[in-house]
Design an enzyme around this catalytic site. Structure first.
Site, PDB file in Angstrom:
ATOM      1  N   SER A 108       0.831  -1.206   0.000  1.00 43.93           N
ATOM      2  CA  SER A 108       0.000   0.000   0.000  1.00 43.93           C
ATOM      3  C   SER A 108       0.871   1.263   0.000  1.00 43.93           C
ATOM      4  O   SER A 108       1.674   1.453  -0.894  1.00 43.93           O
ATOM      5  CB  SER A 108      -0.957  -0.038   1.194  1.00 43.93           C
ATOM      6  OG  SER A 108      -1.902   1.004   1.117  1.00 43.93           O
ATOM      7  N   ASP A 285      -5.534  -3.272  -2.859  1.00 50.38           N
ATOM      8  CA  ASP A 285      -4.537  -2.928  -1.856  1.00 50.38           C
ATOM      9  C   ASP A 285      -4.018  -4.194  -1.164  1.00 50.38           C
ATOM     10  O   ASP A 285      -4.792  -5.008  -0.673  1.00 50.38           O
ATOM     11  CB  ASP A 285      -5.192  -2.005  -0.819  1.00 50.38           C
ATOM     12  CG  ASP A 285      -4.208  -1.448   0.197  1.00 50.38           C
ATOM     13  OD1 ASP A 285      -3.224  -2.123   0.505  1.00 50.38           O
ATOM     14  OD2 ASP A 285      -4.457  -0.338   0.680  1.00 50.38           O
TER      15      ASP A 285
END
Length: 504
Positions: A108, A285
């Site tokens: 991320s 993500d």
């Protein structure tokens, strides 16, 4: 199959089973473990996910580079400069972390940082500046307030990354379009589709490699997926059977696609859709699978080097410890528990099914985003503590309640020493304050060492390895090539002039 070998398993690396004295918490014995034989053992950096809190990770790395610069100067005075070295100055703001690490793993927001530091070979101050700009671009304008709807537009992130690539590209100088490929040595021919690199050109020797952990979407199941700058194939003769077998190879995606893929947090940004091997793939993500990528890095290292070779260093950097008074399950149940209370007929509607699926993802997200410290404890067990080759730096208090997209206007002291009311100022000031408090505090509880001591230890290990690598660069042509590639000469032109500075 177990995700990692049992702590007392005879199959564990001998180097890890060896006990070391815990009495020397100064770290100098630990740091001086570098020698000519292990100078090129892997130095690994991993970076957690956490949205805007990645700014805290960068502040920790900024202090690390300060300690690196101080250590470079001290060792040059105490032990003399490296023979035949042209390096004479070590400015902490100009030092490149990619000159000290071999691999950078990120999930991320950590993936975005690893790309900037490793693939684009930027300095930490440059990354901090980009983070402040991107923070306002991304979180300054909310897209939707509807429950479970995508909260922000993804285009500002794409444009920000392309702008950053274009500005800091070391390949094309003023001709960069900002659409560079993420893997090294990819054919520059333009194309709109992305596919797996089935027959990649030989990978460069020792250039700092970047790995972003994302998740592939398949119905309601998401699997962890590694987006690498290098081609990696699992070799059964090298990889132990306890490793986590991630995907193989290096996928032909552009830098902006990779950062979008690893940052596509559910409900925050739209999932990235790309084409790999002629098939559409959705990327989310990586935080929903492994928000702390330290074990992924360890597993990958074992698959490349074998289980009898430990990394020279694996430094894990977090984005602030979560509030552990409630685990992810408890919070998720509070948020999603009402779903089962709806009447059966309404619960079978398409709309309700869609919401139920999103709640399931939401529950998983909450659990995964609080698991960073669990992975840390796993790594502590594998490495027998934090006094040998593994260390973790993570703000202990002050960021527990900061949301991933927190961006509050307020007063902020900029790098020029000016206090101004700016967008995100309150957020930045808080992160700077709590990170500084963490980095300067004394040892607490059962910690191995205070953060400031661990920073000095880590810096000395990095500097001693760099000095040894430079000292052996003239042994033969292969050694020279390896050193020049490591420092960026072979691929990025950082050493264009042989007589110029090498600390760019």
């Amino acid at each position: 199959m177990s995700l990692h070998p049992p702590i007392d398993s005879p199959a564990r690396p001998l180097s890890i089973m060896t006990t070391a004295s815990t009495s020397d918490h100064s770290g100098w014995t630990w740091a001086r473990g570098a020698n000519q034989d292990n100078a090129w053992d892997d130095l690994i950096l991993t970076l957690d996910g956490g949205g805007i809190r990645g700014y805290s990770s960068l502040l920790i790395l900024k202090q690390l580079m300060h300690e690196v610069a101080e250590c470079e100067k001290r060792l040059a005075e105490e032990e003399g400069p490296v023979p035949n070295s042209k390096r004479s100055e070590f400015n902490e703001d100009n030092l490149l972390p990619c000159h000290y690490f071999d691999y950078m793993y990120g999930t991320s927001t950590g993936g975005l940082i690893s790309v900037m530091l490793g693939r684009l070979r930027m300095t930490v101050p440059q990354c901090l500046e980009v983070y402040r700009e991107v923070g306002n671009d991304l979180f300054g304008r909310r897209r939707s307030i509807l429950p479970l709807a995508t909260k922000y537009h993804h285009k500002p992130l794409e444009h920000a990354v392309q702008r950053t690539v274009k500005k800091y590209c070391k390949h094309h100088e003023d001709k960069c379009t900002g659409k560079d490929w993420h893997p090294w040595n990819v054919d520059e021919e333009e194309g709109t589709s992305s596919s797996s690199i089935d027959d990649p050109t030989p990978q460069p020797e020792r250039i700092c490699q970047t790995i972003c952990l994302t998740a592939t979407h398949s119905g309601r199941i998401s699997e962890a997926y590694l987006l690498r700058t290098y081609d990696h194939r699992y070799d059964a003769d090298i990889a132990p059977d306890w490793i986590t077998p991630y995907n193989q190879g290096a996928d032909k995606l552009r830098i902006w696609q990779v950062t979008r893929a690893t940052s596509a947090a559910p409900f925050f940004f739209k999932m990235l859709e790309a084409e790999l091997n002629g098939k559409p793939v959705g990327f989310k993500d990586g935080g929903i699978r492994e928000n702390n990528p330290s074990y992924a890095a360890y597993s990958e290292h074992a698959s490349m080097r074998g289980e009898d070779v430990a990394p020279a260093l694996l430094l894990s950097v977090g984005t602030g410890r979560p509030d552990q008074s409630k685990d992810g399950f408890a919070v998720a149940e509070e948020q999603a528990g009402f779903a089962s209370a709806w009447p059966w007929a309404f619960g079978t509607s398409k709309l309700m099914k869609k919401w139920a699926e999103k709640f399931a993802v939401f529950k998983n997200v909450l659990i995964k985003y609080t698991e960073g410290e669990q992975k840390h404890r796993t790594m502590q067990a594998i490495a027998k503590g934090e006094y040998r080759w593994y260390k973790r730096l993570n703000v202990s208090t002050g960021l527990e309640n900061m949301k991933l997209d927190n961006w509050e206007k307020g007063e902020w002291l900029n790098p020029n020493g000016e206090k101004k009311i700016v967008p995100g100022g309150k957020t930045l000031t808080l992160m700077e304050s709590v990170t500084n408090t963490y980095l300067t505090r004394e040892k607490e509880g059962r910690e191995y060492a205070a953060p400031k001591v661990m920073l000095k230890q880590t810096a000395e290990r990095l500097v001693r390895h760099r000095r040894l690598r430079e000292a052996t660069k003239d042994m033969d042509d292969a050694s020279t090539r390896r050193w020049e590639t490591y420092m960026g000469c072979r691929l990025t032109g950082e050493l264009k002039d042989e007589d110029g500075p090498v600390d760019r």
